[in-house]
Design a protein around this motif. Structure first.
Motif, mmCIF file in Angstrom:
data_model
loop_
_atom_site.group_PDB
_atom_site.id
_atom_site.type_symbol
_atom_site.label_atom_id
_atom_site.label_comp_id
_atom_site.label_asym_id
_atom_site.label_seq_id
_atom_site.Cartn_x
_atom_site.Cartn_y
_atom_site.Cartn_z
ATOM 1 N N VAL A 74 -16.556 -5.653 6.674
ATOM 2 C CA VAL A 74 -15.183 -5.348 6.262
ATOM 3 C C VAL A 74 -14.650 -6.553 5.495
ATOM 4 O O VAL A 74 -14.561 -7.659 6.046
ATOM 5 C CB VAL A 74 -14.279 -5.057 7.474
ATOM 6 N N HIS A 76 -11.383 -7.913 3.467
ATOM 7 C CA HIS A 76 -9.966 -7.750 3.092
ATOM 8 C C HIS A 76 -9.496 -6.322 3.314
ATOM 9 O O HIS A 76 -8.787 -5.748 2.490
ATOM 10 C CB HIS A 76 -9.752 -8.180 1.647
ATOM 11 N N GLY A 77 -9.920 -5.741 4.440
ATOM 12 C CA GLY A 77 -9.468 -4.398 4.803
ATOM 13 C C GLY A 77 -10.261 -3.269 4.200
ATOM 14 O O GLY A 77 -9.985 -2.097 4.475
ATOM 15 N N VAL A 78 -11.269 -3.601 3.388
ATOM 16 C CA VAL A 78 -12.088 -2.576 2.723
ATOM 17 C C VAL A 78 -13.480 -2.566 3.347
ATOM 18 O O VAL A 78 -14.138 -3.612 3.461
ATOM 19 C CB VAL A 78 -12.196 -2.848 1.212
ATOM 20 N N LYS A 80 -17.364 -2.090 3.452
ATOM 21 C CA LYS A 80 -18.359 -2.285 2.396
ATOM 22 C C LYS A 80 -19.739 -1.722 2.729
ATOM 23 O O LYS A 80 -20.573 -1.576 1.838
ATOM 24 C CB LYS A 80 -18.497 -3.789 2.090
ATOM 25 N N ASP A 91 -16.295 1.463 0.555
ATOM 26 C CA ASP A 91 -15.202 1.174 -0.383
ATOM 27 C C ASP A 91 -13.877 1.839 0.001
ATOM 28 O O ASP A 91 -12.954 1.902 -0.819
ATOM 29 C CB ASP A 91 -15.588 1.561 -1.820
ATOM 30 N N THR A 92 -13.763 2.290 1.256
ATOM 31 C CA THR A 92 -12.479 2.800 1.745
ATOM 32 C C THR A 92 -11.574 1.635 2.135
ATOM 33 O O THR A 92 -11.971 0.773 2.919
ATOM 34 C CB THR A 92 -12.679 3.716 2.967
ATOM 35 N N ASP A 93 -10.367 1.598 1.592
ATOM 36 C CA ASP A 93 -9.370 0.601 2.000
ATOM 37 C C ASP A 93 -8.714 1.131 3.268
ATOM 38 O O ASP A 93 -7.640 1.740 3.242
ATOM 39 C CB ASP A 93 -8.336 0.382 0.893
ATOM 40 N N GLU A 95 -7.432 -0.375 5.910
ATOM 41 C CA GLU A 95 -6.160 -0.960 6.363
ATOM 42 C C GLU A 95 -4.977 -0.284 5.681
ATOM 43 O O GLU A 95 -3.978 0.050 6.317
ATOM 44 C CB GLU A 95 -6.140 -2.469 6.114
ATOM 45 N N LYS A 96 -5.095 -0.066 4.380
ATOM 46 C CA LYS A 96 -4.006 0.589 3.640
ATOM 47 C C LYS A 96 -3.808 2.018 4.144
ATOM 48 O O LYS A 96 -2.676 2.475 4.341
ATOM 49 C CB LYS A 96 -4.323 0.584 2.145
#
Length: 250
Positions: A74, A76-78, A80, A91-93, A95-96
């Protein structure tokens, strides 16, 4: 007004578990809730279960940050990687996605990293200065590196190459079971792995977690290392506790 606490959630292959955590003690404030992981474990499906756990603990955690562990890299919240989860995670964000869904501050973290933080703050590595390496021996080998209390994320040192093999395919607890190894034979493989780790990193302490750490007396005394190596203390709580701490200190 009732005191509230950060919420820690551990997303695993078979179950998603959560509990509010008192950061003064590192202990659960309420009984842990476990919900089976959806068979189609897409980000949206897992997010729905996370929301259900957050709602269950609304009284204890209202407005507090939520820390979530996940078996992947993970950044920065994405997310990998997706070695053992649905490929749609890549590639899912997340956290957002979760902050929008729950209107709470979210910290999404690799599961071994969360366990390392838990052990550093409340467990076997507490008050250790310098470099700590945590390894989790299970289906694979997860690792966490913490230098003077600061996490170096996503270390993935279970994939070091040893004698032409990916280390975790030879030295994970699943390899011990698959190859029907005695504790002594498995310790020989662990010796090669931990010797390489200490020669690369020169840690001050190695902490060994994973379910098999409950039987540490059967294999840790067989290892000959210059680095102190000790069993984890928090066991299955480490990820939830570490994730909650990380979320509150983000």
């Amino acid at each position: 007004m009732a005191k509230t606490y950060p919420l820690g959630i551990d997303v695993g292959g078979s179950g998603i578990k959560g509990a509010p955590v008192d950061l003064k003690t590192g202990e659960f404030v309420a009984d842990r809730l476990r919900i089976p992981t959806p068979k189609k474990s897409t980000p949206d499906a897992v997010a729905d279960v996370i929301a259900e756990i957050a709602e269950h603990f609304e009284d204890e955690t209202s407005g507090e940050a939520i820390g979530i562990t996940f078996p992947a890299v993970v950044m920065h919240g994405v997310v990998k990687t997706a070695a053992n989860v649905d490929k749609s995670w890549i590639d899912t964000d997340i956290e957002k996605l979760l902050e929008k869904k729950l209107d709470r501050q979210i910290s999404f973290i690799n599961d071994a990293d969360a366990a390392g933080i838990g052990e550093l703050q409340y467990g076997a590595a507490k008050d250790t200065k310098g470099l700590v390496v945590l390894t989790t021996l299970g289906t694979g080998i997860g690792t966490a590196i913490l230098n003077n209390g600061v996490l170096v994320p996503n270390s993935e040192l279970g994939h070091l190459e040893i004698d032409g093999h990916d280390a975790e395919t030879r030295a994970a607890d699943s390899a011990r079971e698959r190859d029907d190894l005695s504790w002594e034979k498995w310790a020989e493989r662990l010796q090669s792995y931990y010797t390489m780790l200490e020669n690369l990193l020169w840690p001050d302490l190695i902490v060994v977690g994973g379910g098999v750490s409950k039987k540490h007396e059967k294999f840790l005394p067989l290892l000959d290392l210059r680095t102190p190596i000790v069993p984890a203390k928090l066991q299955n709580a480490a990820g939830i506790v570490g994730a909650a701490w990380q979320a509150a200190n983000k």
